[in-house]
Design a protein around this motif. Structure first.
Motif, mmCIF file in Angstrom:
data_model
loop_
_atom_site.group_PDB
_atom_site.id
_atom_site.type_symbol
_atom_site.label_atom_id
_atom_site.label_comp_id
_atom_site.label_asym_id
_atom_site.label_seq_id
_atom_site.Cartn_x
_atom_site.Cartn_y
_atom_site.Cartn_z
ATOM 1 N N ASN A 27 1.885 -8.900 -1.249
ATOM 2 C CA ASN A 27 0.545 -9.478 -1.349
ATOM 3 C C ASN A 27 -0.090 -8.919 -2.613
ATOM 4 O O ASN A 27 0.604 -8.300 -3.434
ATOM 5 C CB ASN A 27 -0.288 -9.170 -0.085
ATOM 6 C CG ASN A 27 -0.278 -7.676 0.249
ATOM 7 O OD1 ASN A 27 -0.553 -6.828 -0.604
ATOM 8 N ND2 ASN A 27 0.075 -7.350 1.497
ATOM 9 N N SER A 28 -1.359 -9.116 -2.783
ATOM 10 C CA SER A 28 -2.024 -8.651 -4.001
ATOM 11 C C SER A 28 -2.202 -7.146 -4.034
ATOM 12 O O SER A 28 -2.641 -6.598 -5.047
ATOM 13 C CB SER A 28 -3.392 -9.325 -4.141
ATOM 14 O OG SER A 28 -4.219 -9.020 -3.022
ATOM 15 N N HIS A 29 -1.850 -6.432 -2.944
ATOM 16 C CA HIS A 29 -2.036 -4.981 -2.877
ATOM 17 C C HIS A 29 -0.720 -4.203 -2.842
ATOM 18 O O HIS A 29 -0.735 -2.996 -3.087
ATOM 19 C CB HIS A 29 -2.872 -4.609 -1.645
ATOM 20 C CG HIS A 29 -4.318 -4.961 -1.772
ATOM 21 N ND1 HIS A 29 -5.268 -4.077 -2.243
ATOM 22 C CD2 HIS A 29 -4.968 -6.117 -1.517
ATOM 23 C CE1 HIS A 29 -6.447 -4.661 -2.257
ATOM 24 N NE2 HIS A 29 -6.293 -5.902 -1.833
ATOM 25 N N ILE A 30 0.393 -4.845 -2.536
ATOM 26 C CA ILE A 30 1.676 -4.139 -2.467
ATOM 27 C C ILE A 30 2.728 -4.981 -3.179
ATOM 28 O O ILE A 30 2.946 -6.146 -2.833
ATOM 29 C CB ILE A 30 2.123 -3.876 -1.017
ATOM 30 C CG1 ILE A 30 1.059 -3.081 -0.250
ATOM 31 C CG2 ILE A 30 3.448 -3.123 -1.006
ATOM 32 C CD1 ILE A 30 1.406 -2.873 1.218
ATOM 33 N N GLN A 31 3.370 -4.386 -4.162
ATOM 34 C CA GLN A 31 4.458 -5.042 -4.884
ATOM 35 C C GLN A 31 5.577 -4.031 -5.105
ATOM 36 O O GLN A 31 5.315 -2.836 -5.268
ATOM 37 C CB GLN A 31 3.966 -5.608 -6.210
ATOM 38 C CG GLN A 31 2.917 -6.695 -6.044
ATOM 39 C CD GLN A 31 2.390 -7.235 -7.351
ATOM 40 O OE1 GLN A 31 3.023 -7.068 -8.388
ATOM 41 N NE2 GLN A 31 1.239 -7.891 -7.306
ATOM 42 N N THR A 32 6.805 -4.510 -5.117
ATOM 43 C CA THR A 32 7.946 -3.612 -5.250
ATOM 44 C C THR A 32 8.961 -4.212 -6.209
ATOM 45 O O THR A 32 8.994 -5.425 -6.427
ATOM 46 C CB THR A 32 8.595 -3.354 -3.870
ATOM 47 O OG1 THR A 32 9.533 -2.288 -3.977
ATOM 48 C CG2 THR A 32 9.314 -4.593 -3.358
#
Length: 802
Positions: A311-316
């Motif tokens: 989402n706009s708060h967690i990226q990997t």
């Protein structure tokens, strides 16, 4: 090969999914007064997409999505405008180019904001907040020049000096402020990273030839203590290759380079975005037979990274890389041999020539190394001003180094694990960073006799363990819009342990060509357990009178513990006999206090980057080769040493015209004054780095897509190769040229280096002093010391982007 087939499958997926999602952007650029503007460069994700023509029009293809176009005209102005791209559609836009904005704004993707800031524009903005010397090398122009060695990627950079050893992907000596220049070959002194994760082994050593700049979107270099957040506290700083991603790479890119000495370099890469997932993959193969005898080299690499936005708060993002490198070691020559025939190799003790050095013809020195790395970087966005990063990585390496008989064959199996935590937050006038870096590594190291280039009996077997814990915190306080203060502190705790696995340490074999058999020597078990501790502060001030110019001042402490390559020491050999001593050296950490003053900026016609520094170094780690130029001894200098210098880069826009012609002059001058302050070497120059080193180029761009370049590399005075300053590398001046043509999807170039076929030494072995060898007919001048530089050579490259 299974791994490479796996990556090839991904490339096929990329090509298949990417061919159906393109649209076209057609536009016109005008000034605030509604006048059409030509010669405006249009970028997306840091890549040049088009240049406006007469009356302001431009046209190019782009993947479907919503982007910010970035506009730049010369060095003076830039702006942005958002545009939507639809599949198989033409989007027509009109852009007003508002003048007075100095730097490109950060890319904005209007869907979920990309938390991985892998663009050149973001890196420029970030690095401007550092009150110290740093470099940003945009690798987007690799299509327009030779690009497969580290020197190719880092040329013409202030503060960076690279001395090639054998002219290909081998083991060049990388110097930043004199850190690690004493190692033969270079293996320490700088923290090498890829995507913020260490490329060094846990003891701090590295195999520099395994770096692969061709997969990078850009390279950032933080000179000196400007790299504390990466876990670096050494004198040299850190070099970080930031990889391409699916967002910054064409769906398919093919590069083919070929040239002198049967050189070829082939890269197939591609990137794609599929919903919340992006993917990048690359395959690279290069080979050269080399300028000299016994000079072959080859390298294969596969790279894959995959990103996902939860989402706009967690990226990997996941990374994996495999690299296999092999190169012959031609070895040194004395000055007379180099002048007579720089392509020849040493054959040991030769009174008739006269010459004394390693017997390359018999011992066949070479290095075979391969590594596999996997890592994950996850970013957690707390709010618009606060981020938290978590990095996990693992790497293993199999490194077999065939030294001449005097050292033998060194076999090392590496395993390293690491974790990085980082916190980044802005609060009122404060920008706070903090975190920790921790790593654990094991090396299973064996030494064998070298018998006619083959692995003989084992004479040492040790387990080497290193672990590190590094904590840091930094606060940048903005006093007002022009002045900022920076304070940082790093705590570094490092452990080194050596255990003995050799079953009969009191009966170790060595091979003698005199007796043509094995003999034995007595050496106690090698055991060491040592802890190092460093507390490294840094303070700085940054003054920005306007958005185009900066001035800075900083003071810092650096710290560097030794690696296992320095802690393990063998000796007693000669060109016809293996070593008959091996032990552990009790070395202290190297520390230094440094002050730095500098400025970077631009005006209408010129851009500059200038740093002046002075370091007071205590217990400098010095590694010098023996008389025969093969094995080396490491020690802490008992005398204080001074490293001081000037790092200066200038770019001058001689002219630009409305029809997109331009002529730019760039030059770099590095002044390195490294001396002993006391003792037997008082006021002597520390061997290893030239005092004056200049590079430069004149670049001409033509409106039809043609480009041309003339460049030079100049060493204006002789450089000592030993600390007593008795044997010198001769001054030299090299010239090169390039011509090419590029359009939207493809480019071709031809580049010639060393046009005048100058006979010169590109590097050399470092000694305390060159004494007269035992044979009475041989003098110090006859000792093999110099690495001949490559003669005239041509490279031709072709690139295609889908």
């Amino acid at each position: 090969m299974g791994y490479l087939k796996f990556i090839m499958l991904f490339i096929g997926v990329i090509i298949t999914t990417a061919q159906t999602s393109k649209g076209t952007i057609e536009g016109i650029i005008q000034s605030a007064n509604k006048e059409p503007l030509s010669n405006v460069e249009v970028y997306i994700d840091g890549k040049l997409k088009a240049i406006s023509h007469t009356n302001g029009p431009f046209l190019f293809e782009q993947e479907a999505g919503e982007y910010t176009l970035e506009l730049q005209q010369g060095h003076r102005t830039s702006t942005t405008s958002t545009v939507s791209v639809l599949p198989h559609k033409t989007t027509k836009i009109s852009i007003t180019f508002q003048e007075g904005m100095i730097t490109l704004k950060e890319i904005k993707v209007l869907a979920e904001k990309e938390l991985f800031k892998n663009t050149v524009q973001y890196a420029l903005k970030k690095n401007k907040n550092i009150p110290g010397g740093n470099n940003l090398i945009d690798l987007q122009d690799q299509d327009l020049r030779r690009s497969f060695t580290l020197k190719d990627a880092l040329r013409d950079q202030p503060g960076i000096i690279i001395q090639e050893f054998f002219g290909s992907n081998d083991q060049p000596r990388l110097n930043i402020r004199g850190s690690g220049i004493q190692s033969n070959p270079q293996r320490r002194g700088i923290n090498l990273l890829q995507d913020d994760m260490p490329f060094n082994f846990s003891d701090g050593s590295y195999i520099i030839g395994l770096l692969e700049p061709q997969v990078g979107n850009y390279i950032e270099i933080f000179r000196g203590a400007n790299s504390l957040e990466f876990g670096a506290a050494n004198l040299g700083g850190a070099l970080n290759i930031v990889s391409k991603t699916g967002y910054t790479t064409a769906p398919l890119h093919l590069k083919i380079e070929g040239g002198s000495y049967d050189l070829y370099n082939i890269q197939l890469e591609g990137g794609s975005v599929i919903g919340k997932t992006d993917i990048y993959a690359s395959l690279i193969k290069n080979h050269s037979n080399g300028y000299r005898k016994h000079n072959k080299s080859s390298k294969e690499s596969g790279n894959l990274n995959l990103g996902y936005k939860f989402n706009s708060h967690i990226q990997t993002r996941f990374y994996t890389q495999f690299i296999n490198s092999s190169f012959d070691i031609s070895g040194p020559l004395n000055k007379k041999m180099m002048k007579d025939d720089p392509t020849q190799i040493s054959e040991g003790i030769q009174p008739k020539i006269p010459s004394i050095g390693p017997n390359v013809l018999r011992d066949l020195p070479r290095r075979d190394a391969k590594t596999w790395r996997i890592g994950n970087k996850t970013i957690f966005k707390i709010n618009n001003d606060s981020y938290f990063n978590l990095d996990l990585y693992y790497q293993n390496a199999d490194d077999t180094f065939y030294f001449p008989v005097v050292t033998g064959v060194r076999e090392s199996l590496h395993e390293d694990y690491g974790l990085n935590l980082a916190f980044n937050s802005k609060y009122n006038s404060h920008h706070i960073k903090g975190g920790l870096n921790t790593s654990i590594g094991n090396i299973d190291r064996k030494y064998h006799a070298n018998v006619k280039g083959e692995k003989g009996k084992t004479y040492a077997d040790n387990l080497l363990e290193a672990n590190n814990l590094i904590l840091y915190v930094e606060d940048k306080y903005n006093l007002n819009s022009k002045i900022s203060f920076i304070g940082a502190l790093q705590l570094s705790m490092n452990h080194r342990e050596i255990d003995e696995n050799f079953s009969t340490p009191h009966s170790r074999p060595f091979f003698s060509y005199k007796t043509k058999t094995y003999e034995f020597f007595d050496s106690p078990a090698i055991v060491m357990d040592k802890n190092y501790l460093g507390l490294n502060p840094r303070i700085g001030i940054l003054y920005e009178p306007n958005k185009r110019n900066q001035f800075y001042l900083n003071a810092s402490k650096s710290y560097e513990p030794p690696t296992f390559d320095e802690l393990l020491y063998n000796a007693g050999g000669n060109p016809n006999q293996g070593p008959n001593q091996i032990s552990a050296k009790n070395l202290d950490e190297q520390t230094a206090y440094t002050i730095e003053l500098g400025s970077r900026g631009e005006n209408t016609f010129i851009a500059w980057d200038v740093s002046i520094y002075r370091s007071w170094v205590q217990d400098e780690i010095l590694t010098t080769t023996d008389l025969f130029g093969i094995s080396g001894e490491t020690r802490n200098s008992v005398d204080t040493t001074i490293h001081q210098g000037l790092e200066m880069g200038l770019t001058c826009t001689i002219f630009t015209t409305p029809n997109q012609q331009s002529l730019l002059l760039s030059t770099v001058y590095n002044y390195s004054d490294f001396t002993f302050q006391e003792g037997i070497y008082k006021d002597k120059q520390i061997a290893g780095i030239p005092k004056h080193y200049l590079t430069g180029s004149l670049d001409y761009r033509m409106p039809q897509g043609l480009f041309a370049n003339i460049n030079f590399e100049y060493l204006p005075e002789d450089t000592p190769t030993d600390h007593q300053n008795t044997i010198y590398q001769d001054a030299y001046n090299l010239w090169g040229a390039k011509i090419g043509y590029h359009k939207l999807h493809w480019s071709v170039y031809a580049e010639v280096k060393n046009i005048l076929d100058t006979n010169y030494a590109s590097s050399y072995l470092i000694r305390d002093v060159v004494t007269n060898p035992p044979p009475p007919s041989i003098s110090a001048e006859d000792v093999t010391t110099f690495i001949p530089g490559v003669g005239r050579n041509l490279t031709i490259g072709i690139n295609y982007n889908l």
